[in-house]
Design an enzyme around this catalytic site. Structure first.
Site, mmCIF file in Angstrom:
data_model
loop_
_atom_site.group_PDB
_atom_site.id
_atom_site.type_symbol
_atom_site.label_atom_id
_atom_site.label_comp_id
_atom_site.label_asym_id
_atom_site.label_seq_id
_atom_site.Cartn_x
_atom_site.Cartn_y
_atom_site.Cartn_z
ATOM 1 N N ARG A 26 0.570 -1.755 0.001
ATOM 2 C CA ARG A 26 0.683 0.182 -0.228
ATOM 3 C C ARG A 26 1.083 1.778 -0.513
ATOM 4 N NH1 ARG A 26 -0.562 4.712 2.817
ATOM 5 N NH2 ARG A 26 -0.930 3.148 4.674
ATOM 6 N N ASP A 27 1.557 1.636 1.245
ATOM 7 C CA ASP A 27 1.928 2.972 1.149
ATOM 8 C C ASP A 27 3.544 2.876 0.319
ATOM 9 O OD1 ASP A 27 2.924 5.710 1.993
ATOM 10 O OD2 ASP A 27 3.764 4.962 3.628
ATOM 11 N N HIS A 220 6.253 4.569 12.671
ATOM 12 C CA HIS A 220 6.869 4.694 11.088
ATOM 13 C C HIS A 220 7.233 5.771 10.487
ATOM 14 C CE1 HIS A 220 4.265 4.310 6.740
ATOM 15 N NE2 HIS A 220 4.923 4.681 6.896
ATOM 16 N N HIS A 222 9.980 7.463 8.141
ATOM 17 C CA HIS A 222 11.144 7.605 6.315
ATOM 18 C C HIS A 222 12.110 7.862 6.949
ATOM 19 C CE1 HIS A 222 7.028 7.177 4.369
ATOM 20 N NE2 HIS A 222 6.173 7.291 5.169
ATOM 21 N N CYS A 253 4.945 9.622 0.092
ATOM 22 C CA CYS A 253 3.490 10.547 0.320
ATOM 23 C C CYS A 253 3.320 11.629 -1.381
ATOM 24 C CB CYS A 253 3.612 11.015 1.729
ATOM 25 S SG CYS A 253 2.050 11.685 1.545
ATOM 26 N N ASN A 262 10.460 4.518 2.361
ATOM 27 C CA ASN A 262 9.842 3.826 4.206
ATOM 28 C C ASN A 262 11.767 3.443 4.213
ATOM 29 O OD1 ASN A 262 7.149 4.278 4.536
ATOM 30 N ND2 ASN A 262 6.740 3.879 2.352
#
Length: 312
Positions: A26-27, A220, A222, A253, A262
């Site tokens: 997803r991300d 989470h 980055h 993003c 990430n």
């Protein structure tokens, strides 16, 4: 020649086991310019599961015009069948319409995506922080009533590209608002990768004082400034045991152009293996998966560990 593995020297200041919350499908993929076929996305999820990743965020039921890469969410889940459902296969939902689509697909877990800053809330959700919380309330209530597991993401916890520094008290307020809705888990997002280890500990301390313990928190990070792994270690030493990561270090993003990849799942697993922390992940199988995915995307993996182990 066998793949090099880190020398294992157990670290007594880290938890014995962590949960890797894999966000790559997803991300990791949402910011890719070229559309990835749903069959490839489904295969990625299957390979990640085969490598031992128990929790995998599969997709998002976001408006296709916002994130075209994820317009195939229902199709990906249909291809996966039961492999894409259950409490350890969450999907991101932005609003009630997204929840409707997720429920139609038979998911067992969802995540909502809030913001600690007003500017990002407006750019990402088209409404204020308070208005977004009001939008999430029926989403969370309905999801809980349907027996779903619910996660809350809070973005811009450590800095915002438009507002600059974000006061810790402001982040705590946003986190409390989301967790007060009844979410099971909170993920602290360093959306543009500006966090440092002391900042991480200070926020975790403030959240605990506000009644949100580390047992309900994931992190989470980055890697924009190369701090993602250092920040993760700081959080683990503070008691956090859930870490978001993306296979191959993919990600970004679409609403924050300064956000880069990430924390790479391989980099995390390598560090944990060396420290004697169990993840349940087979590093070799994971590296093979990221090499395969890099081939599908037509470019090398950003992960330092993948590059080191494959000579890439």
């Amino acid at each position: 020649m066998e793949m090099r593995l880190p020398q294992r020297e157990p670290a007594d200041d880290l938890p014995p086991r962590i949960t890797v919350y894999e966000v790559g499908p997803r991300d990791g993929l949402q910011n890719e310019a070229s559309i990835v076929a749903p069959t490839v996305k489904a295969e990625l999820i299957r390979r990640l599961a085969g490598a031992g990743l128990g929790t995998i965020e599969t997709t998002s039921f976001v408006n296709p015009s916002w994130v075209p890469q994820l317009a195939d969410a229902a199709e990906v889940l249909e291809i996966l069948g039961d492999e894409g459902r259950g409490p350890r296969r969450p999907v991101l939902v932005p609003n009630e319409r997204g929840l409707d689509r997720a429920l139609e697909a038979g998911v067992g877990a969802i995540a909502v995506f809030g913001s600690a800053t007003e500017t990002f809330a407006q750019r990402n959700l088209g409404r204020s922080v308070a208005e977004s919380m009001a939008m999430f309330r029926p989403v969370v209530e309905r999801a809980l009533a349907a027996g779903l597991w619910v996660r809350a993401y809070v973005s811009m916890c450590f800095g915002d590209p438009w507002e600059g520094d974000v006061p810790v008290t402001q982040v705590v307020d946003a986190c409390r608002s989301l967790m007060d809705l009844g979410c099971h888990e909170l993920s602290l997002g360093d959306t543009i990768g500006v966090a440092t280890s002391g900042h991480v500990v200070r926020l975790l301390d403030a959240l605990e004082s506000a009644g949100i313990g580390v047992d309900r928190i994931g992190v989470h990070f980055h890697d924009t400034y190369g701090q993602a792994l250092a920040n993760t270690l700081a959080a683990l030493r503070r008691g956090v045991t859930v870490v978001d990561a993306a296979a191959g270090g993919l990600g970004g993003c679409p609403y924050a152009k300064s956000a880069t990849g990430n924390l790479a799942t391989e980099d995390l697993v390598w560090a944990m293996d060396g420290a004697g922390v169990e993840t349940g992940v087979d590093l070799g199988a994971l590296v093979e998966t990221s090499v395969w995915l890099a081939g599908e995307l037509g470019r090398p993996s950003p992960s330092r560990v993948v590059r080191a182990l494959t000579g890439g």
